[in-house]
Structures are given as C-alpha cells and as structure tokens.
Write an enzyme that holds these catalytic residues in place. Structure first.
Site, PDB file in Angstrom:
ATOM      1  N   CYS A 212       0.814  -1.226   0.000  1.00 49.98           N
ATOM      2  CA  CYS A 212       0.000   0.000   0.000  1.00 49.98           C
ATOM      3  C   CYS A 212       0.844   1.271   0.000  1.00 49.98           C
ATOM      4  O   CYS A 212       0.334   2.349  -0.296  1.00 49.98           O
ATOM      5  CB  CYS A 212      -0.938   0.002   1.196  1.00 49.98           C
ATOM      6  SG  CYS A 212      -1.989  -1.456   1.235  1.00 49.98           S
TER       7      CYS A 212
ATOM      8  N   HIS B 225      -3.283   7.127   2.353  1.00 53.35           N
ATOM      9  CA  HIS B 225      -3.747   5.798   1.934  1.00 53.35           C
ATOM     10  C   HIS B 225      -5.065   5.485   2.627  1.00 53.35           C
ATOM     11  O   HIS B 225      -5.194   5.605   3.841  1.00 53.35           O
ATOM     12  CB  HIS B 225      -2.693   4.748   2.288  1.00 53.35           C
ATOM     13  CG  HIS B 225      -3.180   3.352   2.112  1.00 53.35           C
ATOM     14  ND1 HIS B 225      -3.809   2.935   0.960  1.00 53.35           N
ATOM     15  CD2 HIS B 225      -3.158   2.277   2.940  1.00 53.35           C
ATOM     16  CE1 HIS B 225      -4.140   1.662   1.096  1.00 53.35           C
ATOM     17  NE2 HIS B 225      -3.762   1.242   2.281  1.00 53.35           N
TER      18      HIS B 225
ATOM     19  N   ASN C 102     -10.087  -0.256   0.088  1.00 47.69           N
ATOM     20  CA  ASN C 102      -8.626  -0.199   0.109  1.00 47.69           C
ATOM     21  C   ASN C 102      -8.099  -0.673  -1.246  1.00 47.69           C
ATOM     22  O   ASN C 102      -8.238  -1.843  -1.588  1.00 47.69           O
ATOM     23  CB  ASN C 102      -8.123  -1.095   1.253  1.00 47.69           C
ATOM     24  CG  ASN C 102      -6.620  -1.117   1.376  1.00 47.69           C
ATOM     25  OD1 ASN C 102      -5.899  -0.704   0.461  1.00 47.69           O
ATOM     26  ND2 ASN C 102      -6.146  -1.613   2.500  1.00 47.69           N
TER      27      ASN C 102
HETATM   28  O1  UT7 Z   1      -3.765  -1.347   3.530  1.00 47.41           O
HETATM   29  C1  UT7 Z   1      -2.706  -1.829   4.284  1.00 47.41           C
HETATM   30  C2  UT7 Z   1      -2.902  -1.648   5.680  1.00 47.41           C
HETATM   31  N1  UT7 Z   1      -4.080  -2.321   6.154  1.00 47.41           N
HETATM   32  C3  UT7 Z   1      -4.770  -1.769   7.115  1.00 47.41           C
HETATM   33  O2  UT7 Z   1      -4.455  -0.682   7.516  1.00 47.41           O
HETATM   34  C4  UT7 Z   1      -5.893  -2.551   7.763  1.00 47.41           C
HETATM   35  C5  UT7 Z   1      -5.758  -2.439   9.249  1.00 47.41           C
HETATM   36  N2  UT7 Z   1      -6.781  -3.111   9.997  1.00 47.41           N
HETATM   37  C6  UT7 Z   1      -8.081  -2.757   9.995  1.00 47.41           C
HETATM   38  O3  UT7 Z   1      -8.486  -1.869   9.277  1.00 47.41           O
HETATM   39  C7  UT7 Z   1      -9.012  -3.437  10.960  1.00 47.41           C
HETATM   40  O4  UT7 Z   1      -8.245  -4.202  11.866  1.00 47.41           O
HETATM   41  C8  UT7 Z   1     -10.078  -4.335  10.289  1.00 47.41           C
HETATM   42  C9  UT7 Z   1     -11.088  -3.476   9.574  1.00 47.41           C
HETATM   43  C10 UT7 Z   1      -9.391  -5.280   9.317  1.00 47.41           C
HETATM   44  C11 UT7 Z   1     -10.810  -5.135  11.361  1.00 47.41           C
HETATM   45  O5  UT7 Z   1     -11.415  -4.258  12.306  1.00 47.41           O
HETATM   46  P1  UT7 Z   1     -11.177  -4.464  13.857  1.00 47.41           P
HETATM   47  O6  UT7 Z   1     -11.969  -3.460  14.542  1.00 47.41           O
HETATM   48  O7  UT7 Z   1      -9.699  -4.477  14.115  1.00 47.41           O
HETATM   49  O8  UT7 Z   1     -11.814  -5.890  14.084  1.00 47.41           O
HETATM   50  P2  UT7 Z   1     -11.127  -7.186  14.705  1.00 47.41           P
HETATM   51  O9  UT7 Z   1     -10.196  -7.803  13.726  1.00 47.41           O
HETATM   52  O10 UT7 Z   1     -10.606  -6.847  16.060  1.00 47.41           O
HETATM   53  O11 UT7 Z   1     -12.399  -8.109  14.848  1.00 47.41           O
HETATM   54  C12 UT7 Z   1     -13.481  -7.781  15.732  1.00 47.41           C
HETATM   55  C13 UT7 Z   1     -14.576  -8.805  15.535  1.00 47.41           C
HETATM   56  C14 UT7 Z   1     -14.068 -10.240  15.505  1.00 47.41           C
HETATM   57  O12 UT7 Z   1     -15.034 -11.055  16.163  1.00 47.41           O
HETATM   58  P3  UT7 Z   1     -14.772 -11.572  17.659  1.00 47.41           P
HETATM   59  O13 UT7 Z   1     -13.498 -12.353  17.580  1.00 47.41           O
HETATM   60  O14 UT7 Z   1     -14.664 -10.339  18.489  1.00 47.41           O
HETATM   61  O15 UT7 Z   1     -15.972 -12.386  17.913  1.00 47.41           O
HETATM   62  C15 UT7 Z   1     -14.051 -10.577  14.049  1.00 47.41           C
HETATM   63  O16 UT7 Z   1     -14.207 -11.956  13.806  1.00 47.41           O
HETATM   64  O17 UT7 Z   1     -15.208  -8.586  14.285  1.00 47.41           O
HETATM   65  C16 UT7 Z   1     -15.247  -9.808  13.544  1.00 47.41           C
HETATM   66  N3  UT7 Z   1     -15.188  -9.523  12.121  1.00 47.41           N
HETATM   67  C17 UT7 Z   1     -16.265  -9.255  11.377  1.00 47.41           C
HETATM   68  N4  UT7 Z   1     -17.565  -9.192  11.678  1.00 47.41           N
HETATM   69  C18 UT7 Z   1     -18.421  -8.891  10.701  1.00 47.41           C
HETATM   70  C19 UT7 Z   1     -14.102  -9.456  11.334  1.00 47.41           C
HETATM   71  N5  UT7 Z   1     -14.454  -9.148  10.074  1.00 47.41           N
HETATM   72  C20 UT7 Z   1     -15.796  -9.019  10.085  1.00 47.41           C
HETATM   73  C21 UT7 Z   1     -16.735  -8.731   9.089  1.00 47.41           C
HETATM   74  N6  UT7 Z   1     -18.029  -8.652   9.438  1.00 47.41           N
HETATM   75  N7  UT7 Z   1     -16.382  -8.470   7.800  1.00 47.41           N
END
Ligand code: UT7
Length: 326
Positions: A112, A253, A283
C-alpha cells in the site's frame, strides 16, 4: 531541481460492489463494515482487465493534464503488488500500451506504500537531472488475490489506478519537498501473500489452501499503522522546519477511516483537511494515494503554495510520507 507534480489521473473500473453484496458472500453486515472501516462500496475490475490496462487509463488522464506526450516520458515507475504477470513488470506493459520507446520502466513492490515509494524513486531521477518527465503510477487488481472466504479481508479491497506526472522545476518555492520511507521486514507476517512466489510456488497445495491470496492480522496492522503514520508525518514536517498546523491538505492511503481519524487526531490536524474516498473505493493498495490526490486536485482543492502531506503504510511493513508545496 525539485520535482513538480503537473498532472494527476485516476481510473476506477466500472463494476461497483456494495456492502449489501458482500453480505451474500460472507457473514458480515453493512453496519459492521461501515462502522469498523468506513467502506460502503468498492470497484472490481472486469475479467479481461489487468493492472496495466487500468494504469494506462489513469496515465492518459495525468499526461493530458500535464500536457506531456506519452512518447516524451523518460521514466515510468509503477507501484503494484498485482502486476499483469510476475514478469515483465506492469511498468513495461504500460510503456507498451503508451507506445513509448524512450522511458526505462520498472515496478516497485511496497504494497500500500507502493506509490509513495515510486514517487520517491522518480523524484531522485528528476532531482539529479537524469529524467525530465516521469510517470508515477499506483495500480492494483487486488480482487485477483482476495480470499473470498475470509470476512476479515475480502470486504476491504477494491481495484483501481492512479497516476502522477513529474517534471523538474527551477522554482525553489514549489514541488516535492521531501519523501521519507521506512521498512520493517521483521513484521512481514502481519500482511502478506504467502503463495505463488519462490518460497511456495504455484502448486495444487497453494490452490487448495488458498495461499495465493492476501493474509492479514488486521488488529496488529491497525496498531502499527496509527503509530507509523503519525511518526513518519512528524518526521517529514520536522525535516522541513514545519509543523502540523502548516499542513493545508492531507492525502492518505485509504485503508480504514478509524486509522486516519486517529492519526489526524494525534497530529492535531482537522479531519476536514483529509480527502476521504474509501467509502467509494475501499482499500486499493498502491492506487489509493494517487487516486485520492487526483480526486482532490480535480475538485479544485489545491492552490499554488498549499502544503500537502501524503502518507501510506502497507505490507512489509513498509510506510512513508511525502510533503509537496503545490
Ligand atoms: O492497507 C494496508 C494496511 N491495512 C490496514 O491498515 C488494515 C488495518 N486493519 C483494519 O483496518 C481493521 O483491523 C479491520 C477493519 C481489518 C478489522 O477491524 P477491527 O476493529 O480491528 O476488528 P477485529 O479484527 O478486532 O475483529 C473484531 C470482531 C471479531 O469477532 P470476535 O473475535 O470479536 O468475535 C471478528 O471476527 O469482528 C469480527 N469480524 C467481522 N464481523 C463482521 C471481522 N471481520 C468481520 C466482518 N463482518 N467483515
């Protein structure tokens, strides 16, 4: 000599995919995606559309704005992790599409952060007088390397391309003031595509285990991103004797609205100064920064003398910033 950005262009493929459509694919909801990322829809390339095809469309727009003929470009650098094929480079394919014979052309792989890395490299060739017209592109077809069974990642990505044209300027008060790049390869496991390279070449196993797709430890990347983007922005400003309050516009980004809000908050830069378009595109990796720059430019945001802070982070981990006096 400084590099001056004299043309910008971008391209998003026709097909728009909404969060509602993602609900049919994986266990997710429109509400979750909007709340956790800010994304509402993304564009997907057509089956016959490859990275260099999209790069061409963005480049043509940037060259037209710059008033530079495609045949006069003497350097083409494409930031991409999804070239048309492992080799030759997407940049070589783009040169072919442009009917250009003059340029040397190569890709830069910094996920990215790819377009900022590409910008930094091109800037050195302009500054040293080696090149007089550089085309810097970020272009990706991430949907070819998306794991459609992984709700943590598949909802995030879109396809697109953005381009910038750089020329030297004798004006000491304008142009690209600096670029700052960083890599921490010890964090490679946080964000990568394990299959399809020399460690795990294409094989039945790679296909069966879906290894030629993006793998991400989202939460870890998130934490690193906020810290790194703040640090590299402060580094850029300090190197030029400037402060966050001097920034007119931020071009960042577009990975996650919450990441950008936190970064801007830490820097004390109002969110209104940052052009946001991830609700429309998701993204798009290296395409993100040049696409965002082009949208803000064509919307008339930038006036001569404005200070533009660009920032990006991605797999590697690799990150960087650029400061431009428009
Ligand atoms: O481009 C290069 C750089 N990339 C980035 O900058 C991405 C960085 N990361 C992020 O943007 C975020 O971490 C995400 C958007 C990928 C995820 O958001 P988050 O708030 O960090 O969620 P999490 O990974 O902590 O997950 C929270 C919960 C989990 O469930 P449990 O374990 O708490 O029950 C996930 O399984 O949300 C769940 N989850 C979803 N739920 C509904 C993960 N993806 C989804 C989804 N829909 N698509």
């Amino acid at each position: 000599m400084r590099s001056l950005i004299v043309g910008t262009g971008s391209y998003a493929p026709e097909r728009v995919v909404t969060n509602k459509e993602m609900e049919k694919l994986v266990a997710t909801t429109d509400e979750w995606i909007v709340e956790r990322t800010g994304i509402r829809e993304r564009h997907y390339a057509a089956d016959n559309e490859a990275t260099s095809d999209m790069a061409l469309k963005a480049s043509q727009k940037a060259l037209k704005m710059a008033g530079v003929r495609p045949e006069d470009v003497d350097l083409i650098v494409v930031g991409t992790i999804t070239p048309d094929m492992p080799f030759p480079s997407a940049a070589a394919m783009l040169q072919c599409h442009l009917h250009n014979k003059k340029a040397f052309a190569f890709d830069v792989s910094a996920a990215c952060a790819g377009s900022l890395y590409a910008l930094s490299v091109a800037d050195r060739y302009i500054a040293t007088g080696v090149c007089r017209a550089a085309l810097v592109v970020g272009a990706e077809v991430l949907t070819r390397v998306t794991d459609w069974s992984d709700r943590n990642t598949c909802i995030l990505f879109g396809d697109g391309a953005g381009a910038m044209v750089l020329v030297p300027t004798p004006d000491p008060n304008r142009g690209l003031l600096s670029t700052h790049l960083h890599t921490d390869g010890s964090m490679w496991q946080m964000l990568n595509m394990p299959g399809g390279g020399s460690r795990q070449p294409v094989s039945q196993k790679v296909v069966d285990e879906n290894l030629a797709t993006i793998k991400m430890q989202g939460r870890e990347v998130y934490k690193v991103a906020v810290r790194a983007l703040e640090e590299v922005s402060r580094e850029a400003l300090a190197a030029n004797g400037l402060q966050p309050k001097d920034v007119t516009w931020v071009i960042a980004h577009q990975a996650n609205k919450r990441i950008l809000d936190s970064t801007l908050d830490r820097l004390g830069i109002p969110a209104e100064k940052c052009w946001m378009n991830l609700e429309k595109y998701g993204n798009t990796s290296s395409a993100s920064v040049p696409t965002t720059l082009d949208e803000a430019n064509r919307a008339g945001w930038f006036k001569p003398g404005d200070l533009i802070l660009m920032m990006a982070i991605g797999g590697g981990m690799a990150w960087g910033s650029a400061l431009v006096r428009w």
